[in-house]
Structure formats: structure tokens, C-alpha cells
Design an enzyme around this catalytic site. Structure first.
Site, PDB file in Angstrom:
ATOM      1  N   ASP A   1       0.863  -1.166   0.000  1.00 38.18           N
ATOM      2  CA  ASP A   1       0.000   0.000   0.000  1.00 38.18           C
ATOM      3  C   ASP A   1       0.904   1.222   0.000  1.00 38.18           C
ATOM      4  OD1 ASP A   1      -2.351   1.611   0.464  1.00 38.18           O
ATOM      5  OD2 ASP A   1      -3.236  -0.147   1.434  1.00 38.18           O
TER       6      ASP A   1
ATOM      7  N   ASP B   1      -2.947   4.813  -2.104  1.00 32.35           N
ATOM      8  CA  ASP B   1      -3.921   5.307  -1.142  1.00 32.35           C
ATOM      9  C   ASP B   1      -4.293   6.776  -1.337  1.00 32.35           C
ATOM     10  OD1 ASP B   1      -5.252   4.748   1.540  1.00 32.35           O
ATOM     11  OD2 ASP B   1      -4.071   6.516   2.052  1.00 32.35           O
TER      12      ASP B   1
ATOM     13  N   GLU C   1      -6.508   4.302  -5.572  1.00 34.95           N
ATOM     14  CA  GLU C   1      -7.729   4.563  -4.816  1.00 34.95           C
ATOM     15  C   GLU C   1      -8.091   6.011  -5.114  1.00 34.95           C
ATOM     16  OE1 GLU C   1      -9.599   4.571  -0.324  1.00 34.95           O
ATOM     17  OE2 GLU C   1      -7.753   5.616  -0.778  1.00 34.95           O
TER      18      GLU C   1
ATOM     19  N   HIS D   1     -11.529  -2.813   3.148  1.00 38.98           N
ATOM     20  CA  HIS D   1     -11.380  -2.561   4.591  1.00 38.98           C
ATOM     21  C   HIS D   1     -12.043  -1.254   5.033  1.00 38.98           C
ATOM     22  CE1 HIS D   1      -8.448  -0.068   2.704  1.00 38.98           C
ATOM     23  NE2 HIS D   1      -8.174   0.530   3.850  1.00 38.98           N
ATOM     24  N   ASP D   2     -12.541  -0.462   4.093  1.00 41.88           N
ATOM     25  CA  ASP D   2     -13.204   0.803   4.434  1.00 41.88           C
ATOM     26  C   ASP D   2     -14.716   0.701   4.308  1.00 41.88           C
ATOM     27  OD1 ASP D   2     -10.802   2.160   4.813  1.00 41.88           O
ATOM     28  OD2 ASP D   2     -10.716   2.861   2.743  1.00 41.88           O
TER      29      ASP D   2
HETATM   30  O1  TEU Z   1      -9.108   5.860   2.307  1.00 42.75           O
HETATM   31  C1  TEU Z   1      -9.358   7.099   1.710  1.00 42.75           C
HETATM   32  C2  TEU Z   1     -10.652   7.696   2.039  1.00 42.75           C
HETATM   33  O2  TEU Z   1     -11.001   8.678   1.427  1.00 42.75           O
HETATM   34  C3  TEU Z   1     -11.442   7.138   3.181  1.00 42.75           C
HETATM   35  O3  TEU Z   1     -11.507   8.123   4.134  1.00 42.75           O
HETATM   36  C4  TEU Z   1     -12.809   6.736   2.807  1.00 42.75           C
HETATM   37  O4  TEU Z   1     -13.523   7.808   2.262  1.00 42.75           O
HETATM   38  C5  TEU Z   1     -13.521   6.262   4.045  1.00 42.75           C
HETATM   39  O5  TEU Z   1     -12.741   5.292   4.668  1.00 42.75           O
HETATM   40  C6  TEU Z   1     -14.852   5.646   3.723  1.00 42.75           C
HETATM   41  O6  TEU Z   1     -15.448   5.251   4.910  1.00 42.75           O
HETATM   42  C7  TEU Z   1      -7.782   5.461   2.460  1.00 42.75           C
HETATM   43  C8  TEU Z   1      -7.698   4.134   3.193  1.00 42.75           C
HETATM   44  O7  TEU Z   1      -8.292   3.128   2.429  1.00 42.75           O
HETATM   45  C9  TEU Z   1      -8.271   4.285   4.551  1.00 42.75           C
HETATM   46  O8  TEU Z   1      -8.285   3.068   5.260  1.00 42.75           O
HETATM   47  C10 TEU Z   1      -7.449   5.302   5.279  1.00 42.75           C
HETATM   48  O9  TEU Z   1      -8.044   5.564   6.522  1.00 42.75           O
HETATM   49  C11 TEU Z   1      -7.322   6.614   4.500  1.00 42.75           C
HETATM   50  O10 TEU Z   1      -7.011   6.403   3.133  1.00 42.75           O
HETATM   51  C12 TEU Z   1      -6.216   7.434   5.062  1.00 42.75           C
HETATM   52  O11 TEU Z   1      -4.981   6.879   4.732  1.00 42.75           O
END
Ligand code: TEU
Ligand code: CA
Length: 558
Positions: free
Chosen positions: A100, A200, A257, A329-330
Site C-alpha cells: 500500500d 492510497d 484509490e 477494509h473501508d
Molecule cells: O481511504 C481514503 C478515504 O477517502 C477514506 O476516508 C474513505 O472515504 C472512508 O474510509 C470511507 O469510509 C484510504 C484508506 O483506504 C483508509 O483506510 C485510510 O483511513 C485513508 O485512506 C487514510 O490513509
């Protein structure tokens, strides 16, 4: 369309959330040796590319998305030797490892930030976005995890910018030295033999400067960062430079992403000479999001789901490839999110799998998806670890929701739903750890687990395996990888049907996205059934009668 073939076009990818995958030393935290132990499981499933969520040295304020040293492995996850071994063990099995790349921000515990605190006027002050505290906050943007995105630079008269958590200061990409540091690190990892990176939060690296306010959209007086992203120009210069200096030289695979990209920029991002190999299709995960917060989200219906997928397929298929996901994971678990409550069962899970894996694009499975893992029945906000969910809970309460209603609203979307430990068996803690898991195991592990599914030919796992092997079957591969997606009977309610049209062959995918049976007219009388998620198929002269959530893949004209 004539597309230059790339090594990754026909691959199937899998995301590992290391903290919750497999623990080998009993500390309750998944680790790299645990991933190595499970490589054969993934190989058996048909996986080619594995993306690891961050395992770098980190205080884990945002579960590793806050990196304190880009050249070190966090001891909780293992050692650099473990990482090297993982890359080599993967290679032996013709698999690729992606790390990542978290380059929008680092951790406040990173040496660069510590040096910026010690001497804000010195060179490391310019690694970040700093401002004089006496002038007040330079802008009213709301951090993604709540509150203003400016905080005091400890012990100084300065403020610093963080679009995410306050322990995630944004790196200043306008400073060539910062870019140099990042490129060097990328190459250092690629030299070790990585297959590439998942990238990311990348859209955030280009700020619309100078900092300024946008109209506030909540009672906190702040505004969403998306206002700024709409206005910012020129991210392509950074991304092309990064690609030329790093990925290109290694023919590395990259998946961005990217939220809030401008539609007309799709070709710049993932066209033939795009910034990335591919980027995630978030059209379904983002559907119904509200500027007010999770509590105000609109729930997605099967018809919406279909519209999102088809719209993405139409937009991208003459340009490049998107990466298809139902969860990560989000996000909450896809089966809990997209299938109406009460209808979640093995058949509907397999239907969703059919759609995701048969669409054009690079499929990315998320750990446990292949088992049909479901949302976690969290009982109280105390059970939640994720910073994002905790903030959304506060937002819902501030909007006047009761404790109970606020909890219910945020649990639907909580990122912790997908972060519970992987369910390997019906043994204590789902066989994930011999110790106490860092996050509670979903109590349904006695019913849903890998051990019981691997040898069961009717399991969700075996079904995923069959879909993946169909994608790789030399007879159909070209059509499934490169063939156009052409929607079929698009207006028939709760039917998701589409052709995949290859040069010499057409496949038809039919998915009944509802509990009630429905009849589907066939475009051809001759066909062969390649996949069917139900024991039977009711065939009539010119049509099929699909049972609730039945999905089939047909080869036409044979
Ligand atoms: O996520 C980017 C992001 O924009 C997230 O805030 C997303 O909108 C949110 O999780 C939706 O619920 C990435 C990663 O995937 C995330 O795990 C990290 O927290 C974030 O970047 C910061 O690095
Ligand atoms: Ca461990």
C-alpha cells in the site's frame, strides 16, 4: 477495441488486511508469517495478485495508514526478513505482492514531522503544509475523520494541515524534495521484487492553493474537502512524474484509490498511458453517500446497483480497466450492504459473486468475501475501534439522533464490519489466533468459516473458485477479460443481465436480484450452462425461469 495486452489484464487480485488475517504468535494481531502460511489457500482459490494493507512501522492511529518509517516493517506484523520471504514465496507460486503506497500523508511520529516540529523554519517544515497560528486557520475544510483539518504544530506558533486524522499530517507534494523521497522509497521496494502498489487516497495530494474557504455545509461551519478537489488542477503532472520515475521502469502494476476524479480525466488516469494500471470502481460503494454524514445515507437498491455497474462499464470499456470490488477494509461487507436484509444467504451471496467476477475489469476480492463473511453484529459503540466510525457516531448524535439510532446508522457503514478477524475454522477465535483477537470475532464463525467450506462443493468458497477458474479457462478467458459488456433487458426490474461479447463468442450472464422467481426471455435457443448457483434451472422454450437470487452464466450459440 484494440488494446495493448498487459501482464495483469487477466489476473485476479485479493486484498489482505494483515492485522485481521492470520496470527502466528498468539498476540492477537495478524502477521506476515501468517500470510505466508496461507499462500497455498489463496493459490488454490485462484488468486494471482495480493495487496497488503500497510505493514510499515506505524503507531496504528489509522491502522497503519499512518506511517512512521516507509523503510521498516512494524514489529507487530513481523520483520523485513518476513517480508522478503513473503515476496519470494509468492513468486514461487507465480503470485505478486502489492504494498500500500500511502503518500498523501505520513505519521506525526515520522522523523520528518518530528524535525518539522523541532525547526518549523528549517527544510523539514517545507515537507508539510504549515501556517502561522496567529492568522487563524487558512481554510475551513473538514478533515475526513471529523473536525478542522488544521491543528497546532506542537510547541510552536504554527498550524499544520491534515486531511485525515490529526496523527496523519499531509505531505507537501509541491516540494520536489518530498517527491524525491517518495520516488526513492517506491523504487527501493520495487527492487525487492514487489509486483506493484495500491495507491492510497491519491487524489488528495494536489491541493487547490492558496488555501481558502468554501461555503460551510454543516453546523460546524466547516466544509467537505471535495469542494477543494473539484477546484484543484494539475495532479496529472505529479502522477506522470511518479510513474516515469518509478513504476514504468519495473512494469509494475498499480491500482489507484481515486475518489472524486473528474469524469473527463478517466483517460489520463487509466488510459493506455494513464497514471495507473487501473483504479477501483467505487460507483456502488459511494452510491447514496450524503454530505451530512453516514446517518443520512440513502440505501442502495438492486436497481441502483445495476445502474452503477453498467454506467461504469460503459464509461470505461473503450478506455481501460477498472478494478471491481464489492467490499474492502473501508466498507461494510458487500453481502450485508447490497443484498436486502433477510435475503442474505448462500444463493444471494453467489449471485453477487457472479456479477462482480463476470463484469469487465480486474476483480479484487477482500479477505473473507470468498467465504461470504457478513457484517458484525456490534452491540455498543464501545466495541468499535475505527476512528472514522467513532466520528460518524458523534456527527449523528450532533444531528439529534438518539444513542440507539446513531449506533444503528453508523453500524451499517462501519469500517470495522470488514475488519473483524478472518474466519478460518470453528475453533475458538475462528482459528485466527490462539490469543485474544485485537477486534472481536464475528459470532457467526461457527457457521461461516474456511475449514468447513474448502471441501464442500456447494460452499460460497467453491463457487468463487469456479468463477475464477472460468475466468482463466482458455476457452473463455479472452472473452471474459477483453470482451465488451453489453447490458441485456436493462429495464427488467431486479434483473441484472449482460453479455460479454468477445471476437468469436458471446457469454450471457443472468442474475435475478430478488427473492421472487422471474422469467427471462432468451436471445438464443442454443446455449450451454457454464455456471449456475442453484441445483436446477427451469428451462422453457424461449425463456428461463430464474429462482430467487439465481444466477447463471451461459455460452451462447453452442
Ligand atoms: O481511504 C481514503 C478515504 O477517502 C477514506 O476516508 C474513505 O472515504 C472512508 O474510509 C470511507 O469510509 C484510504 C484508506 O483506504 C483508509 O483506510 C485510510 O483511513 C485513508 O485512506 C487514510 O490513509
Ligand atoms: Ca501476531
Amino acid at each position: 477495441m484494440n488494446m495493448k495486452k498487459k501482464w495483469w489484464h487477466d489476473k485476479v487480485a485479493y486484498q489482505i488486511y494483515p492485522k485481521s488475517f492470520y496470527d502466528t504468535n498468539g498476540d492477537g494481531i495478524g502477521d506476515i508469517p501468517g500470510i505466508i502460511e496461507k499462500l497455498d489457500y489463496l493459490k488454490d482459490l485462484g488468486i494471482d495478485i495480493i495487496w497488503l494493507s500497510p505493514v510499515y512501522l506505524s503507531p496504528l492511529a489509522d491502522q497503519g495508514y499512518d506511517i512512521a518509517d516507509y523503510y521498516k516493517i512494524d514489529p507487530r506484523f513481523g520483520t523485513m526478513e518476513d517480508m522478503d520471504r513473503l515476496i519470494n514465496e509468492a513468486k514461487k507460486r507465480d503470485m505478486y505482492i502489492l504494498m500500500d503506497l500511502v503518500a498523501n500523508h505520513c505519521s506525526d511520529e515520522h522523523e520528518w514531522f518530528q524535525k518539522a516540529i523541532a525547526d518549523p523554519e528549517g527544510p523539514y517544515g517545507q515537507y508539510f503544509y504549515l501556517a502561522d497560528a496567529k492568522d487563524g486557520r487558512p481554510c475551513n475544510w473538514r478533515s475526513y475523520f471529523g473536525g478542522p483539518c488544521w491543528d497546532e504544530l506542537p510547541g510552536t506558533d504554527k498550524l499544520y494541515l491534515h486531511l485525515f486524522h490529526k496523527k496523519q499530517p499531509d505531505l507537501n507534494w509541491e516540494n520536489p524534495k518530498v517527491r524525491e523521497e517518495i520516488f526513492q522509497n517506491i523504487n527501493w521496494w520495487l527492487d525487492k521484487g514487489l509486483g506493484g502498489f495500491r495507491i492510497d487516497a491519491i487524489i488528495n495530494i494536489k491541493k487547490a492553493l492558496p488555501f481558502h474557504d468554501y461555503p460551510s455545509d454543516r453546523s460546524d461551519g466547516l466544509c467537505s474537502v471535495s469542494n477543494m478537489l473539484k477546484e484543484s488542477q494539475g495532479i496529472g503532472d505529479f502522477l506522470q512524474e511518479m510513474k516515469n520515475r518509478t513504476f514504468d521502469k519495473y512494469d509494475a502494476f498499480t491500482v489507484g484509490e481515486v475518489f472524486d476524479a473528474k469524469p473527463e480525466e478517466l483517460v489520463d488516469f487509466i488510459g493506455e498511458n494513464g497514471h495507473f494500471s487501473t483504479m477501483f470502481d467505487f460507483s456502488t460503494t459511494c452510491f447514496g453517500k450524503s454530505p451530512k454524514g453516514w446517518y443520512d445515507c440513502q440505501q442502495i437498491t438492486p436497481e441502483d446497483y445495476k445502474a452503477c455497474c453498467f454506467s461504469s462499464q460503459r464509461k470505461v470499456q473503450d478506455i481501460g480497466f477498472l478494478a471491481n470490488v464489492i467490499e474492502n477494509h473501508d466498507e461494510p461487507r458487500g453481502v450485508s450492504h447490497y443484498i436486502p436484509e433477510g435475503d442474505v444467504n448462500d444463493t444471494s451471496k453467489k449471485m453477487l459473486a457472479t456479477v462482480t467476477l463476470m463484469l469487465r475489469g480486474i476483480p479484487f476480492l477482500y479477505q473473507g468475501q470468498e467465504l461470504g463473511m457478513e457484517n458484525m453484529p456490534f452491540e455498543s459503540i464501545e466495541d468499535i475501534n475505527d476512528v472514522n466510525t467513532l466520528d460518524e457516531y458523534k456527527t449523528a448524535k450532533a444531528a439529534g439522533l438518539s444513542d440507539e439510532a446513531a449506533l444503528k446508522a453508523v453500524l451499517r457503514y462501519s469500517r470495522d464490519n470488514a475488519r473483524t478477524p478472518m474466519q478460518w475454522s470453528d475453533q475458538p477465535s475462528a482459528g485466527f489466533t490462539s490469543g485474544t483477537p485485537w477486534l472481536k470475532v464475528n459470532p457467526n464463525y461457527t457457521r461461516i468459516n474456511a475449514a468447513s467450506q474448502i471441501h464442500d462443493e456447494n460452499s460460497v468458497f467453491s463457487y468463487y473458485k469456479a468463477l475464477i477458474s472460468l475466468r482463466k479457462n482458455p476457452l473463455y478467458k479472452d472473452t471474459l477479460v477483453y470482451g465488451q459488456t453489453v447490458p441485456y433487458l436493462e429495464s427488467q426490474k431486479n434483473l441484472m443481465a449482460f453479455f460479454r461479447k468477445g471476437e468469436k463468442q458471446s457469454l450471457l450472464i443472468l442474475a435475478n436480484f430478488q427473492n421472487e422467481p422471474q422469467e427471462v426471455l432468451l436471445p438464443e435457443e442454443n446455449y450451454q450452462i457454464l455456471i449456475n448457483n442453484c441445483p436446477q434451472l427451469e428451462q422453457q422454450e424461449h425463456s428461463l425461469k430464474l429462482q430467487g437470487y439465481q444466477a447463471v452464466v451461459l455460452a451462447l450459440g453452442v
